[in-house]
Design a protein around this motif. Structure first.
Motif, mmCIF file in Angstrom:
data_model
loop_
_atom_site.group_PDB
_atom_site.id
_atom_site.type_symbol
_atom_site.label_atom_id
_atom_site.label_comp_id
_atom_site.label_asym_id
_atom_site.label_seq_id
_atom_site.Cartn_x
_atom_site.Cartn_y
_atom_site.Cartn_z
ATOM 1 N N UNK A 1 -68.162 19.081 -52.514
ATOM 2 C CA UNK A 1 -67.430 20.278 -52.106
ATOM 3 C C UNK A 1 -67.910 21.534 -52.816
ATOM 4 N N UNK A 2 -68.267 21.424 -54.090
ATOM 5 C CA UNK A 2 -68.635 22.616 -54.856
ATOM 6 C C UNK A 2 -70.130 22.888 -54.895
ATOM 7 N N UNK A 3 -70.955 21.854 -54.643
ATOM 8 C CA UNK A 3 -72.391 22.011 -54.859
ATOM 9 C C UNK A 3 -73.222 21.753 -53.602
ATOM 10 N N UNK A 4 -73.153 20.555 -53.067
ATOM 11 C CA UNK A 4 -74.003 20.232 -51.917
ATOM 12 C C UNK A 4 -73.650 21.046 -50.676
ATOM 13 N N UNK A 5 -72.360 21.085 -50.329
ATOM 14 C CA UNK A 5 -71.962 21.809 -49.114
ATOM 15 C C UNK A 5 -72.336 23.293 -49.176
ATOM 16 N N UNK A 6 -72.028 24.021 -50.271
ATOM 17 C CA UNK A 6 -72.477 25.422 -50.346
ATOM 18 C C UNK A 6 -73.994 25.553 -50.343
ATOM 19 N N UNK A 7 -74.689 24.608 -51.000
ATOM 20 C CA UNK A 7 -76.143 24.661 -51.035
ATOM 21 C C UNK A 7 -76.756 24.533 -49.658
ATOM 22 N N UNK A 8 -76.219 23.628 -48.854
ATOM 23 C CA UNK A 8 -76.717 23.466 -47.480
ATOM 24 C C UNK A 8 -76.369 24.688 -46.643
ATOM 25 N N UNK A 9 -75.156 25.205 -46.835
ATOM 26 C CA UNK A 9 -74.719 26.370 -46.061
ATOM 27 C C UNK A 9 -75.607 27.581 -46.280
ATOM 28 N N UNK A 10 -76.067 27.791 -47.497
ATOM 29 C CA UNK A 10 -76.857 28.990 -47.790
ATOM 30 C C UNK A 10 -78.357 28.792 -47.562
ATOM 31 N N UNK A 11 -78.762 27.579 -47.178
ATOM 32 C CA UNK A 11 -80.178 27.328 -46.890
ATOM 33 C C UNK A 11 -80.557 27.919 -45.535
ATOM 34 N N UNK A 12 -81.790 28.354 -45.417
ATOM 35 C CA UNK A 12 -82.271 28.918 -44.168
ATOM 36 C C UNK A 12 -82.788 27.814 -43.252
ATOM 37 N N UNK A 13 -82.915 28.146 -41.955
ATOM 38 C CA UNK A 13 -83.453 27.199 -40.994
ATOM 39 C C UNK A 13 -82.358 26.455 -40.260
ATOM 40 N N UNK B 1 -84.678 21.056 -41.338
ATOM 41 C CA UNK B 1 -85.226 22.074 -42.231
ATOM 42 C C UNK B 1 -84.142 22.624 -43.150
ATOM 43 N N UNK B 2 -82.944 22.774 -42.614
ATOM 44 C CA UNK B 2 -81.849 23.369 -43.385
ATOM 45 C C UNK B 2 -81.422 22.485 -44.549
ATOM 46 N N UNK B 3 -81.601 21.193 -44.412
ATOM 47 C CA UNK B 3 -81.109 20.281 -45.446
ATOM 48 C C UNK B 3 -82.198 19.911 -46.467
ATOM 49 N N UNK B 4 -83.426 20.346 -46.230
ATOM 50 C CA UNK B 4 -84.522 19.990 -47.146
ATOM 51 C C UNK B 4 -84.268 20.452 -48.584
ATOM 52 N N UNK B 5 -83.846 21.726 -48.828
ATOM 53 C CA UNK B 5 -83.585 22.130 -50.222
ATOM 54 C C UNK B 5 -82.547 21.243 -50.916
ATOM 55 N N UNK B 6 -81.504 20.860 -50.173
ATOM 56 C CA UNK B 6 -80.473 20.005 -50.767
ATOM 57 C C UNK B 6 -81.042 18.632 -51.098
ATOM 58 N N UNK B 7 -81.855 18.076 -50.210
ATOM 59 C CA UNK B 7 -82.434 16.751 -50.443
ATOM 60 C C UNK B 7 -83.390 16.772 -51.629
ATOM 61 N N UNK B 8 -84.238 17.799 -51.680
ATOM 62 C CA UNK B 8 -85.206 17.900 -52.772
ATOM 63 C C UNK B 8 -84.490 18.115 -54.107
ATOM 64 N N UNK B 9 -83.548 19.062 -54.132
ATOM 65 C CA UNK B 9 -82.820 19.338 -55.365
ATOM 66 C C UNK B 9 -82.031 18.130 -55.838
#
Length: 273
Positions: free
Chosen positions: A63-75, A79-87
């Protein structure tokens, strides 16, 4: 609560992260201070507390980390979920590496089951280091989220950052007691048990300041940084917290503690964020 949120909005984000984790450290110390008033701890209570800790950490990770991280990713799409997966992978890998290097001993484990590099260090030091390892991603998560708010990223809110700090503080209270009491049973006096118990959270303000500084300095890393903290926390829960609760007959109590911790953290994040 609105006044607290307004206060954190009005100060430097790095300072805000530092103050927030001083609060979480303070609750760890308050929990450890219970060693002055109690002679022992029921194993069922300990397992319930550890389960609660795991529930808070898992809920905070999403709720505090993954969801906001995916929301603010571009694409869009994958593609949108790649930053969350890598991080997420990098965060888990980071704690995995520390777990293999840093000598430590989990709360309910025998001394022969100590992990990390072999050392002659006393059991009390190893127990404290285990919780210190546990607290690194918690402090990092708070700092990263406050940094994201200051950087103006959509999905990162001051209410969410405060909720995360509050949730981590709540689970740090029983955690402080869960560290101090086993040390007391090992033969340490009450003062030393308290000092070791509260010292395990000293790393949180340091990690928070580093996290906030990194995000403010390198703004594009925020989606990665949020999921990095989430991966680190999930690794701790799966590798440390859950196994500690499954070594006795109170597994059901630990499970219900986990559910309670998850619900409380979810309510805090949604209600304040």
């Amino acid at each position: 609560m609105e006044q607290v949120i307004q206060y954190f909005e009005s100060i430097n984000p790095i300072l805000a992260a530092f103050y927030a984790t001083l609060f979480t450290w303070g609750l760890t110390a308050a929990g450890a201070a219970l060693v002055f008033f109690f002679k022992g701890m029921n194993r069922a209570v300990l397992d319930g507390m550890l389960g609660f800790t795991g529930g808070v950490m898992v809920a905070a990770s999403f709720w505090s980390l993954l969801a906001p991280g995916i929301e603010m990713s571009e694409g869009e799409g994958f593609v949108k979920v790649i930053p969350a997966a890598v991080g997420f992978l990098l965060g888990a890998g980071f704690i995995f590496g520390l777990d293999k290097i840093l000598p430590h001993l989990h709360i309910n484990f025998k001394e022969s089951e100590a992990e990390g590099v072999k050392t002659p260090w006393h059991r009390t030091t190893l127990l404290t280091l285990a919780i210190t390892l546990h607290n690194i991603p918690e402090g990092l998560a708070v700092g990263v989220l406050f940094g994201g708010v200051a950087a103006g990223f959509d999905g990162a809110t001051i209410g969410g950052a405060v909720a995360l700090a509050l949730g981590i503080g709540l689970q740090n209270f029983p955690e402080g007691f869960a560290v101090a009491m086993p040390l007391r049973r090992q033969g340490l006096n009450r003062t030393k048990s308290f000092m070791y118990g509260q010292a395990s959270a000293m790393v949180e303000p340091i990690a928070a300041v580093l996290g906030a500084w990194a995000v403010l300095t390198f703004e594009p890393i925020l989606p990665y940084a949020l999921s990095f903290a989430a991966g680190a926390m999930i690794f701790v829960v799966v590798e440390e917290v859950i196994p500690e609760t499954q070594r006795d007959k109170y597994t059901d109590i630990a499970t219900m503690g986990f559910i309670g911790g998850f619900i409380i953290m979810m309510m805090l994040d949604v209600g304040l964020g």
